[in-house]
Design an enzyme around this catalytic site. Structure first.
Site, PDB file in Angstrom:
ATOM      1  N   GLU A 257      -4.904  -8.786  -0.244  1.00  0.00           N
ATOM      2  CA  GLU A 257      -5.744  -8.428   0.905  1.00  0.00           C
ATOM      3  C   GLU A 257      -7.181  -8.341   0.421  1.00  0.00           C
ATOM      4  OE1 GLU A 257      -4.512  -5.208   3.461  1.00  0.00           O
ATOM      5  OE2 GLU A 257      -2.395  -5.742   3.217  1.00  0.00           O
TER       6      GLU A 257
ATOM      7  N   GLU B 241       0.837  -1.217   0.000  1.00  0.00           N
ATOM      8  CA  GLU B 241       0.000   0.000   0.000  1.00  0.00           C
ATOM      9  C   GLU B 241       0.864   1.256   0.000  1.00  0.00           C
ATOM     10  OE1 GLU B 241      -3.287  -0.146   2.796  1.00  0.00           O
ATOM     11  OE2 GLU B 241      -4.136  -1.861   1.753  1.00  0.00           O
TER      12      GLU B 241
HETATM   13  O1  AHR Z   1      -5.397  -5.873   6.867  1.00  0.00           O
HETATM   14  C1  AHR Z   1      -5.353  -4.696   7.593  1.00  0.00           C
HETATM   15  C2  AHR Z   1      -4.662  -3.561   6.860  1.00  0.00           C
HETATM   16  O2  AHR Z   1      -5.420  -3.198   5.752  1.00  0.00           O
HETATM   17  C3  AHR Z   1      -3.310  -3.849   6.266  1.00  0.00           C
HETATM   18  O3  AHR Z   1      -2.278  -3.725   7.187  1.00  0.00           O
HETATM   19  C4  AHR Z   1      -3.184  -2.813   5.219  1.00  0.00           C
HETATM   20  O4  AHR Z   1      -2.340  -3.208   4.164  1.00  0.00           O
HETATM   21  C5  AHR Z   1      -4.619  -2.572   4.784  1.00  0.00           C
HETATM   22  O5  AHR Z   1      -4.918  -1.241   4.717  1.00  0.00           O
END
Ligand code: AHR
Length: 493
Positions: free
Chosen positions: A297, A174
């Site tokens: 994710e 991210e």
């Molecule tokens: O999964 C929780 C968080 O969500 C992670 O650390 C991040 O990459 C995303 O914003």
């Protein structure tokens, strides 16, 4: 009203990469500490510090790949703090997640040991946001160099003689947000630079994953693909299913309305559009589909449970989460020619978890059961399906379906009835095999209540049962699903 489905058992659409059934475990809340790692001195039964109950349950999922150490944590993580004698390891503050002290007792060696125990591939995410090129380069040398080198020698001093096999390596996370708040042009240049020193040593070959877009940031994908696709093997994508508003209130995991149910289904299905549109941009620069879309994710994100640390992201998990998981898998299957990996967030005690723990107790969530039921699709060939579905809430299909054929010729059909009140009737045609001679069995995950969940008092409230609600009728099967159900059928020809 009947859903009409034809499965073309002789037309395959590509292999379902088993890695789409991957996981993500971050140093966040009680995921690693308490959830997975209790330490060798714990009263909770463990193997070299890893709790046995969680390990045993996870082994049953055939996890193919596990992403670590973050998430946002990875861009604050300095790996050298997490190797060497545990009592001498540096303590730091996990500023991103709850401001708690991180004692670094779970580091590279412990993570690699966990992967060995789970028989899964490690996927390590390196630090671009606050780490140096040298630090990232040395981490790879530490883990994979076979022979004499400063980092390989240090690894051996720390007890690991042989290099580990490491394939998946993420260059940041991210980076448009917690990983450095960068513009895509800037990150693309940094990616090119960092990945240069992420080297293949000996016969270890890395699959390099660039930090990809947030949700529908198509410009990010455009810039990254244009400037750096030749230097990457994968590009990540993050998308969470949030029924409410991320900042103003995401909605409760267990107390929700019928509208929130259908909004959640709709938002889960949005993953299809995201993959299609990011995929179209990727096709422009990579028509061969060499670069994988890595959805490292995904999952539901609700308000934290009352009374828990807001920085720990602990939430319950209902039959609604099970449906969200099933829908995602079907979408990943559909895009199996581009989607090469996906990692649910997160394995234990965080967001859409498989397992929740409380002291020495654990429970398996409805999402866990979907992963277990669907593991039959791992590495199987996706089958072509023609369907005409009844609609739910106007614009959603009542039923989502996917089918695959494994190496033994067995066919698995998974079905999700997203309708919270009506049965789904499916007329299922298996084109290419005889419906009279084939043997069919089924399993179902369902509940009467749309917010049914497993608690520490009632850990088996939602669990898979035998499913037999299908009959042969004039060359096809009539299948009846109750509302809010996930079903897997096995067809043995
Ligand atoms: O999964 C929780 C968080 O969500 C992670 O650390 C991040 O990459 C995303 O914003």
């Amino acid at each position: 009203m009947v859903n009409n489905v034809t499965i073309n058992t002789d037309i395959t659409k590509g292999k379902i990469n088993k890695n789409i059934y991957g996981h993500f475990s971050e140093h966040l809340g009680r995921c690693i500490y308490e959830g997975i790692w209790v330490g060798a001195d714990s009263t909770i039964e463990n193997t070299n510090g890893i709790r046995n109950d969680v390990l045993f349950a996870l082994k049953n999922l055939d996890i193919p790949v596990l992403r670590w150490p973050g998430g946002c944590f990875s861009d604050e993580y300095h790996w050298k703090d997490g190797v060497g004698p545990a009592e001498e390891r540096k303590r730091m503050v996990n500023t991103h997640w709850g401001g708690v002290v991180e004692n670094n007792h779970f580091g590279t060696h412990e993570f690699m040991m966990l992967c060995e125990m789970l028989e899964c591939e490690p996927y390590i995410c390196g630090n671009v946001g606050s780490g140096t090129v040298q630090e990232m380069s040395e981490w790879v040398e530490y883990m994979t160099f076979n022979g004499e080198s400063p980092m390989a020698n240090w690894r051996q001093e720390n007890g690991q003689e042989e290099p580990w096999k490491l394939t998946y390596f993420g260059v940041g996370n991210e980076n448009w947000g917690c990983g450095g708040n960068m513009r895509p042009e800037y990150y693309a240049d940094l990616y090119r630079r960092y990945q240069t020193y992420v080297r293949d040593y000996g016969d270890n070959q890395l699959f390099k994953i660039a930090g990809g877009p947030n949700v529908d940031d198509y410009n990010w994908t455009e810039v990254l693909m244009r400037e750096a696709s030749k230097m990457m093997d994968g590009l990540s994508l993050h998308y969470y299913t949030i029924p409410g508003d991320f900042w103003k209130g995401k909605g409760s995991a267990t107390e929700f309305t019928e509208d929130e149910w259908s909004i959640t289904m709709k938002k889960a299905l949005h993953m299809d559009e995201l993959i299609t549109r990011h995929g179209t941009i990727m096709d422009k620069y990579d028509p061969e589909k060499r670069v994988g879309l890595i959805i490292d994710e995904w999952g539901t994100w609700f308000d934290v449970e009352q009374g828990t640390n807001p920085g720990f992201l602990y939430q319950q998990n209902t039959i609604r989460d099970a449906l969200v998981a099933g829908l995602h898998f079907h979408i990943f299957h559909k895009h199996c020619n581009r989607v090469q990996m996906a990692n649910i967030a997160q394995t234990v005690n965080v967001l859409q978890a498989m397992i929740l723990t409380e002291g020495e107790n654990i429970l398996l969530t409805p999402t866990y059961h979907v992963f277990e039921m669907f593991k039959v699709h791992q590495d199987a060939e996706l089958l072509a399906i023609d369907s005409e579905m009844v609609s739910y809430k106007g614009d959603l299909p009542q039923v989502s379906i996917s089918a695959s054929k494994n190496s033994e010729g067995k066919i698995h059909v998974s079905l999700c009835n997203v309708d919270h009140e009506k049965d789904a009737i499916i007329q299922l045609q298996l084109r290419g095999i005889s419906s009279t001679t084939s043997n069919i069995t089924g399993r179902i995950l369902t509940s009467q209540l749309m917010n049914a969940y497993n608690s520490f008092e009632q850990p088996e409230n939602v669990k898979p049962q035998v499913f037999e609600n299908f009959v042969r009728q004039n060359g096809h099967f009539k299948v009846e699903l109750p509302p809010m159900a996930v079903v897997v059928l096995t067809i043995d020809q």
